[in-house]
Motif scaffolding. Structure first.
Motif, PDB file in Angstrom:
ATOM      1  N   SER A  97       0.817  -1.223   0.000  1.00 51.90           N
ATOM      2  CA  SER A  97       0.000   0.000   0.000  1.00 51.90           C
ATOM      3  C   SER A  97       0.849   1.271   0.000  1.00 51.90           C
ATOM      4  N   ARG A 128     -12.338   1.930   1.871  1.00 48.15           N
ATOM      5  CA  ARG A 128     -10.977   2.044   2.423  1.00 48.15           C
ATOM      6  C   ARG A 128      -9.960   1.329   1.536  1.00 48.15           C
ATOM      7  N   TYR A 132      -6.811   3.441   0.324  1.00 45.50           N
ATOM      8  CA  TYR A 132      -5.447   3.136   0.782  1.00 45.50           C
ATOM      9  C   TYR A 132      -4.628   2.298  -0.212  1.00 45.50           C
ATOM     10  N   THR A 150      -6.836  -7.586   0.490  1.00 45.10           N
ATOM     11  CA  THR A 150      -7.083  -6.584   1.523  1.00 45.10           C
ATOM     12  C   THR A 150      -6.711  -7.239   2.842  1.00 45.10           C
ATOM     13  N   ALA A 152      -5.234  -6.836   7.162  1.00 45.28           N
ATOM     14  CA  ALA A 152      -5.169  -6.042   8.389  1.00 45.28           C
ATOM     15  C   ALA A 152      -4.388  -6.839   9.413  1.00 45.28           C
ATOM     16  N   LEU A 320      -3.201  -1.109   8.286  1.00 48.05           N
ATOM     17  CA  LEU A 320      -3.640  -1.661   7.014  1.00 48.05           C
ATOM     18  C   LEU A 320      -2.555  -2.561   6.425  1.00 48.05           C
ATOM     19  N   LEU A 391      -9.203   0.510   9.624  1.00 48.95           N
ATOM     20  CA  LEU A 391      -7.885   0.525   8.989  1.00 48.95           C
ATOM     21  C   LEU A 391      -7.276   1.926   8.868  1.00 48.95           C
ATOM     22  N   ASP A 393      -3.203   3.686   7.489  1.00 46.50           N
ATOM     23  CA  ASP A 393      -1.921   3.296   6.887  1.00 46.50           C
ATOM     24  C   ASP A 393      -0.820   4.294   7.217  1.00 46.50           C
TER      25      ASP A 393
END
Lengths: 445, 295
Positions: A97, A128, A132, A150, A152, A320, A391, A393
């Motif tokens: 990301s 999100r 991100y 995706t 986390a 994230l 989330l 980042d």
């Protein structure tokens, strides 16, 4: 004379071989490239799943998909070294990301702003994930990636220890409350302390503290955010007063306290190593990205449970993870078209339903995330889906790698007691502002 | 005619080596110097001339001073320990005894192995939790340090691995030096009733000195570039073990700052050349001194 002639013949042969060797492979590559795409990703379970889906894509379209897996620690270096070439060896990179800023501004990623709405149902995907993983600058509506994985950070815990009646009674006697999955960081600290029994080779917790790449920063920042600190002001890029504020200092002191309940070597645990101390059965709670957790289930079975990052007060923030598909701007347009075909195919809801059946195939598709089928499919899907709403980042500006190495180094020095948490965070504030100033981003408040 | 052909043949033999030298050594060196005056980055964009700003940044940052300190501590400790141990081993192995060649072969093995592979093996051996060293220490009732992660031990662990790998090299050169001392000198000293310590101080050590200095020169220039062990044990961005080479790697490949990294490389090169010239002058001095003594 004969000797000279022999040397001449040998030299001519070597020259012919070199010329032939230089020319031929290019032609071969050209033929194969017309029908195949190469994707570079880190070495982990989701990449295996992507390869399996790629095989299905080949059956449907005749376009072969080759997923190359690179170890996490060297992933960033290898990708950017390859981007330094005129043509990249990959057509798609599943980029971290934080890379989006550098990819977008240095002409490495193909801009997908006009193409995405024509090929993908953008409303079906978590906002999100777009913000991100795919958009740069944030809020600009310009896209340089499409969501792939995706992710986390969450916790894996020893469910069997938590459910043991003897442990429950002992915990209640000591802390005057039930032993349960911790909801707050204070509860987390108590549970870690309770299970920490080094004489029995049992340890309370293992936070992420790895000094290579980004794991220490990813592990620390979510505690900092939850305590009320931040890396800085995204408008002015001021770091002083944010990353070294009282709340941030308190959060770093808290992380240091947690390390008292950690196994040996906990001052440098990267993603694979926190997972390792869980799989070897020694540690009650370990921090890691959800995408690493299939291995925990494979190894520990029903003994493994999972929970979302704890909160402090009403604040809960999660680092994230995950990556988007970015198409290399350094491959021919025909290859870029093949890459777009694959991304559009992958993001169809039907294919996303298959994606979630792969180990750690985490989708950003909102309908699937909300479905009971997804939440019940694995023991970690439920806390993962919950995490998506919290989330946040690290900086994703083009200078992110410099910012990251400064953060890694000084937070590491605080853990090593070389600097106090306040000194370490002051140093980060100073260095980060210097980097922002050199990049022309720093603004007067 | 023949001599003309022989002349061409000479160029034919020297030419390829010269081309390789220019392409692989001289051109990259000059290109690195040029890059160090630009803001070149690993990816994207061209490189703009920025004058000496990369050099001023190198000398104004605390991390450079820390990396110099870490490198100096590492080089001084590693080379002196390796020299002492290597020389002691050479003295022990100088005289012939049964099994000497087998022992010599075993002692040379660490030097022949790849540093990166060895570092990974040592990573397993020194692991705080499951490493075999700590199991042995526990078995004899000693403490179990966290060799790879405790702040004060990380550099020591890297030092240990380096000493294990390169002591045989020092031993080998010291052994060559010892074997080159003519036996009649020792016999003359014995006739003069010189004691063992006096023989060692007045004959063995001075006569070995040029070769030992050469060994120290080679090891110092090599240790100054210490990189692979640091990478394998802690990674390049750990302040406690960040040598100059690790810092250089971090700047170029971690932060993507090729111009700045090139400036670090030039500074490292100047340090290596400066130290090497000091050592070569010292070797010359010893040799001249010995020449005069023999005359």
């Amino acid at each position: 004379m004969k000797f000279l002639r022999a040397i001449g013949i040998c030299g001519a042969c070597i020259l012919v071989a070199l010329v032939a060797g230089c020319g031929k492979p290019d032609a071969d590559v050209g033929d194969a490239a017309a029908k195949s795409i190469t994707i570079w990703w880190a070495q982990w379970a989701p990449a295996e799943g992507l390869q399996e889906l790629g095989n299905e894509f080949e059956k449907e379209t005749g376009i072969a998909v080759n997923v190359s897996q690179i170890p996490w620690d060297s992933y960033q270096t290898k990708v950017f070294m390859n981007f330094a070439n005129k043509r990249t060896d990959f057509d798609i990179v599943v980029g971290d990301s934080q890379w989006i800023g550098v990819g977008a501004t240095k002409g490495l990623y193909l801009e997908l702003t006009d193409w995405l709405p024509t090929a993908v149902d953008m409303d079906a995907i978590n906002e999100r994930a777009w913000r991100y993983l795919c958009e740069y600058p944030s809020g600009s509506g310009k896209y340089f990636a499409a969501p792939c994985e995706t992710d986390a950070i969450g916790f894996a815990y020893r469910k069997d220890w938590f459910e043991d009646p003897k442990e429950k009674a002992a915990f209640k006697a000591k802390y005057n409350r039930e032993l349960a999955v911790p909801d707050t960081w204070d509860e987390f600290r108590d549970v870690a302390e309770f299970f920490h029994r080094p004489d029995q080779k049992r340890y309370g917790c293992a936070p992420l503290t790895g000094r290579a790449y980004d794991s220490l920063t990813m592990g620390f920042q979510q505690i900092m955010w939850t305590f009320g600190g931040s890396w800085g002001d995204p408008e002015t890029y001021r770091a002083d007063g944010y990353v070294n504020c009282e709340a941030s200092v308190e959060s770093l002191e808290f992380l240091k306290e947690l390390l008292k309940f950690a196994p040996k070597g906990a001052l440098n645990l990267r993603y694979s190593q926190t997972l390792e101390v869980f799989k070897n059965g020694t540690t009650a709670m370990v921090m890691d990205y959800f995408a690493f957790f299939p291995e925990a289930v494979d190894e520990m079975g029903d003994k493994a449970g999972f929970f979302i990052m704890p909160r402090k007060g009403d604040r809960r923030v999660v680092s994230l993870g995950g990556q988007g598909f970015s198409i290399s701007a350094k491959v021919p347009p025909e290859q870029q078209e093949l890459a777009k075909k694959f991304i559009a195919w992958f993001l169809q809801t039907d294919i996303q339903k298959k994606w979630i059946t792969k180990p750690a195939g985490f989708t950003a598709n909102k309908l699937i995330l909300q479905s009971e089928e997804f939440r019940q499919a694995t023991p970690y899907n439920e806390p993962f889906a919950e995490s998506l709403e919290h989330l946040q980042d690290f900086w994703n500006v083009p200078q992110y790698s410099e910012l990251l190495s400064v953060a890694q180094k000084y937070v590491g020095e605080a853990l090593d007691d070389v600097k106090t948490p306040k000194e370490a965070l002051d140093a980060i504030a100073k260095e980060h502002e210097k980097i922002f100033a050199e990049a022309g981003l720093l603004k007067e408040e | 005619m023949v001599s003309q052909r022989t002349g061409l043949l000479k160029y034919g033999f020297v030419g390829p080596a010269l081309v390789v030298l220019i392409v692989l050594n001289i051109f990259p060196l000059l290109y690195n110097v040029v890059l160090s005056f630009t803001d070149a980055e690993l990816v994207g964009g061209g490189a703009r001339y920025v004058g000496g700003s990369n050099y001023s940044r190198v000398f104004s940052t605390a991390e450079f001073v820390e990396a110099i300190r870490t490198t100096a501590v590492f080089v001084a400790a590693a080379v002196s320990i390796e020299l002492c141990l290597g020389f002691c081993l050479a003295l022990a192995l100088q005289r012939g005894f049964r099994g000497k060649s087998a022992i010599l072969t075993v002692l040379l093995i660490p030097m022949m192995l790849s540093p990166a592979v060895m570092a990974l093996f040592w990573h397993q051996i020194l692991s705080g939790d499951y490493g075999i060293l700590n199991h042995i220490l526990a078995a004899v009732g000693l403490g179990q340090p966290e060799w790879l992660t405790a702040p004060g031990l990380k550099l020591i662990s890297i030092l240990m691995i380096d000493v294990w790998m390169w002591t045989p090299f020092m031993m080998l050169i010291a052994l060559a030096g010892l074997n080159s001392i003519p036996q009649y000198i020792y016999e003359a000293a014995e006739i003069d009733r010189a004691g063992a310590w006096r023989i060692f101080r007045r004959i063995t050590l001075p006569m070995c000195a040029p070769l030992l200095a050469l060994a120290v020169l080679l090891r110092t220039t090599d240790a100054l570039k210490q990189f692979d062990l640091v990478m394998a044990v802690t990674g390049p961005n750990d302040a406690a073990t960040q040598t100059l080479s690790a810092l250089l790697f971090q700047k170029v490949f971690g932060d993507g700052k090729t111009g700045l990294g090139s400036a670090y490389a030039c500074v490292l090169l100047v340090i290596v050349i400066a130290l090497a010239s000091v050592f070569t002058r010292y070797i010359d001095f010893i040799q001249r001194k010995q020449g005069k003594t023999q005359q």
